[in-house]
Design a protein around this motif. Structure first.
Motif, PDB file in Angstrom:
ATOM      1  N   GLY A   1       0.827  -1.198   0.000  1.00 14.46           N
ATOM      2  CA  GLY A   1       0.000   0.000   0.000  1.00 14.46           C
ATOM      3  C   GLY A   1       0.861   1.248   0.000  1.00 14.46           C
ATOM      4  O   GLY A   1       2.053   1.198   0.305  1.00 14.46           O
ATOM      5  N   LYS A   2       0.229   2.377  -0.339  1.00 17.02           N
ATOM      6  CA  LYS A   2       0.943   3.652  -0.406  1.00 17.02           C
ATOM      7  C   LYS A   2       0.131   4.721   0.319  1.00 17.02           C
ATOM      8  O   LYS A   2      -1.083   4.786   0.174  1.00 17.02           O
ATOM      9  CB  LYS A   2       1.161   4.069  -1.861  1.00 17.02           C
ATOM     10  CG  LYS A   2       2.014   3.103  -2.671  1.00 17.02           C
ATOM     11  CD  LYS A   2       2.127   3.567  -4.123  1.00 17.02           C
ATOM     12  CE  LYS A   2       0.781   3.478  -4.837  1.00 17.02           C
ATOM     13  NZ  LYS A   2       0.875   3.871  -6.252  1.00 17.02           N
ATOM     14  N   ALA A   3       0.831   5.562   1.072  1.00 20.28           N
ATOM     15  CA  ALA A   3       0.185   6.649   1.805  1.00 20.28           C
ATOM     16  C   ALA A   3       0.997   7.923   1.629  1.00 20.28           C
ATOM     17  O   ALA A   3       2.221   7.875   1.469  1.00 20.28           O
ATOM     18  CB  ALA A   3       0.075   6.294   3.287  1.00 20.28           C
ATOM     19  N   THR A   4       0.311   9.047   1.656  1.00 17.31           N
ATOM     20  CA  THR A   4       0.992  10.339   1.535  1.00 17.31           C
ATOM     21  C   THR A   4       0.830  11.189   2.787  1.00 17.31           C
ATOM     22  O   THR A   4       1.348  12.300   2.849  1.00 17.31           O
ATOM     23  CB  THR A   4       0.465  11.126   0.317  1.00 17.31           C
ATOM     24  OG1 THR A   4      -0.945  11.308   0.453  1.00 17.31           O
ATOM     25  CG2 THR A   4       0.769  10.383  -0.983  1.00 17.31           C
ATOM     26  N   ASN A   5       0.114  10.671   3.782  1.00 18.98           N
ATOM     27  CA  ASN A   5      -0.045  11.406   5.034  1.00 18.98           C
ATOM     28  C   ASN A   5      -0.270  10.421   6.180  1.00 18.98           C
ATOM     29  O   ASN A   5      -0.450   9.221   5.968  1.00 18.98           O
ATOM     30  CB  ASN A   5      -1.190  12.423   4.952  1.00 18.98           C
ATOM     31  CG  ASN A   5      -2.511  11.770   4.584  1.00 18.98           C
ATOM     32  OD1 ASN A   5      -2.998  10.880   5.288  1.00 18.98           O
ATOM     33  ND2 ASN A   5      -3.097  12.202   3.470  1.00 18.98           N
ATOM     34  N   GLY A   6      -0.286  10.944   7.382  1.00 23.17           N
ATOM     35  CA  GLY A   6      -0.395  10.090   8.553  1.00 23.17           C
ATOM     36  C   GLY A   6      -1.700   9.330   8.650  1.00 23.17           C
ATOM     37  O   GLY A   6      -1.726   8.156   9.040  1.00 23.17           O
ATOM     38  N   ALA A   7      -2.815   9.992   8.296  1.00 28.40           N
ATOM     39  CA  ALA A   7      -4.120   9.340   8.376  1.00 28.40           C
ATOM     40  C   ALA A   7      -4.195   8.145   7.426  1.00 28.40           C
ATOM     41  O   ALA A   7      -4.700   7.077   7.789  1.00 28.40           O
ATOM     42  CB  ALA A   7      -5.228  10.344   8.061  1.00 28.40           C
ATOM     43  N   GLU A   8      -3.683   8.333   6.210  1.00 30.41           N
ATOM     44  CA  GLU A   8      -3.681   7.237   5.249  1.00 30.41           C
ATOM     45  C   GLU A   8      -2.782   6.102   5.725  1.00 30.41           C
ATOM     46  O   GLU A   8      -3.132   4.916   5.595  1.00 30.41           O
ATOM     47  CB  GLU A   8      -3.204   7.733   3.879  1.00 30.41           C
ATOM     48  CG  GLU A   8      -4.185   8.644   3.178  1.00 30.41           C
ATOM     49  CD  GLU A   8      -3.640   9.138   1.834  1.00 30.41           C
ATOM     50  OE1 GLU A   8      -2.481   8.821   1.497  1.00 30.41           O
ATOM     51  OE2 GLU A   8      -4.382   9.855   1.134  1.00 30.41           O
ATOM     52  N   ALA A   9      -1.622   6.453   6.281  1.00 30.21           N
ATOM     53  CA  ALA A   9      -0.695   5.433   6.775  1.00 30.21           C
ATOM     54  C   ALA A   9      -1.326   4.619   7.890  1.00 30.21           C
ATOM     55  O   ALA A   9      -1.229   3.382   7.921  1.00 30.21           O
ATOM     56  CB  ALA A   9       0.593   6.092   7.269  1.00 30.21           C
ATOM     57  N   LEU A  10      -2.014   5.284   8.816  1.00 27.89           N
ATOM     58  CA  LEU A  10      -2.670   4.600   9.930  1.00 27.89           C
ATOM     59  C   LEU A  10      -3.745   3.644   9.419  1.00 27.89           C
ATOM     60  O   LEU A  10      -3.850   2.492   9.873  1.00 27.89           O
ATOM     61  CB  LEU A  10      -3.279   5.622  10.881  1.00 27.89           C
ATOM     62  CG  LEU A  10      -3.951   5.073  12.140  1.00 27.89           C
ATOM     63  CD1 LEU A  10      -2.940   4.333  12.999  1.00 27.89           C
ATOM     64  CD2 LEU A  10      -4.595   6.203  12.936  1.00 27.89           C
ATOM     65  N   LEU A  11      -4.535   4.107   8.464  1.00 32.18           N
ATOM     66  CA  LEU A  11      -5.606   3.269   7.905  1.00 32.18           C
ATOM     67  C   LEU A  11      -5.035   2.038   7.209  1.00 32.18           C
ATOM     68  O   LEU A  11      -5.523   0.915   7.400  1.00 32.18           O
ATOM     69  CB  LEU A  11      -6.443   4.094   6.920  1.00 32.18           C
ATOM     70  CG  LEU A  11      -7.597   3.351   6.223  1.00 32.18           C
ATOM     71  CD1 LEU A  11      -8.626   2.877   7.242  1.00 32.18           C
ATOM     72  CD2 LEU A  11      -8.263   4.260   5.184  1.00 32.18           C
ATOM     73  N   LEU A  12      -3.983   2.234   6.420  1.00 29.07           N
ATOM     74  CA  LEU A  12      -3.397   1.113   5.677  1.00 29.07           C
ATOM     75  C   LEU A  12      -2.677   0.130   6.591  1.00 29.07           C
ATOM     76  O   LEU A  12      -2.666  -1.072   6.330  1.00 29.07           O
ATOM     77  CB  LEU A  12      -2.430   1.652   4.607  1.00 29.07           C
ATOM     78  CG  LEU A  12      -3.101   2.306   3.399  1.00 29.07           C
ATOM     79  CD1 LEU A  12      -2.066   2.960   2.495  1.00 29.07           C
ATOM     80  CD2 LEU A  12      -3.903   1.281   2.614  1.00 29.07           C
TER      81      LEU A  12
END
Length: 235
Positions: free
Chosen positions: A32-43
């Motif tokens: 998975g890929k995230a560009t911010n903290g919220a996305e990283a936490l969800l993934l």
């Protein structure tokens, strides 16, 4: 089984390049890929990766400050991916739970080596960083010895056995440690919550470092305490 890596980087082009390069490795895949903290936490919650490759500069967020919260969501290791050679930021990231640091100007192959080593339970840190971390942990402060002793005395024999297990099996998963101690993963997690609170630490890396530095104060190794660990049903 492939090493599942989650990428948390603020720049889409860098993310694209990392994903393309990493996925060319037969042993590693991008989960998975995230560009911010919220996305990283969800993934992290959804994908349960083995490794999180984290840029400490996630826009206006500090990836370094996010590490403890992210690690609380799963059983994985964090590698910092940065272009800034800031000793304070690097040391803080490691003390927060990061197991490795890769600089963006290093050869691309370094990323793959770091992922493989950290996944095996090793640290990917240069000597100067490792030295600074150990010195900072060993540096005595006012009443430090007394405070450490007080914390250790609050641990039950079962909890001391678990702390020793983390020292003896560096990088082992909760599943492996639970199997070694003949308890369930849920029971282990319950004990870890208590241990973290009593020792005033926040993650598995802190527990590993504490156990390594204070083995004598904690007591005998796990094998000599095995009889104090009852069956899963009685815990």
């Amino acid at each position: 089984m492939s090493i599942r890596v989650l990428l948390a980087v603020n720049h889409p082009i860098v993310l694209w390049g990392l994903e393309k390069f990493i996925n060319e490795s037969p042993q590693i895949q991008v989960a998975g890929k995230a560009t911010n903290g919220a996305e990283a936490l969800l993934l992290v919650r959804e994908q349960q990766p083995h490794i999180l490759l984290l840029d400490p500069s996630l826009g206006r967020e500090s990836g370094v400050d996010l590490i403890p919260g992210l690690l609380a969501e799963g059983n994985f290791h964090v590698i910092i991916f940065t272009e800034i050679r800031d000793r304070t930021a690097v040391d803080t990231a490691v003390l927060n739970g990061a197991r490795g640091v890769v600089y963006k100007e290093e050869p691309a192959e370094t990323i793959l080596k770091a992922i493989e080593k950290v996944h095996k339970g090793e640290l990917w840190l240069d000597r100067s960083t490792t030295g600074r971390i150990f010195i900072s942990l060993l540096r005595p402060g006012k009443n430090t010895a007394c405070l450490i002793t007080e914390k250790i005395t609050t641990l039950t024999p079962k909890e001391r056995a678990i702390v020793n297990a983390f020292a003896e099996e560096s990088g082992a998963s909760n599943k492996k440690i639970a199997r070694t101690l003949c308890i369930s993963e849920q029971t282990l997690r319950n004990h870890l919550t208590s241990i973290f609170s009593k020792l005033d630490i926040t993650n598995r890396f802190d527990l590993f470092m504490f156990a390594k530095l204070h083995r004598q104060e904690i007591g005998p190794p796990m094998s000599r305490l095995s009889q104090s660990i009852p069956s899963t049903s009685s815990l």
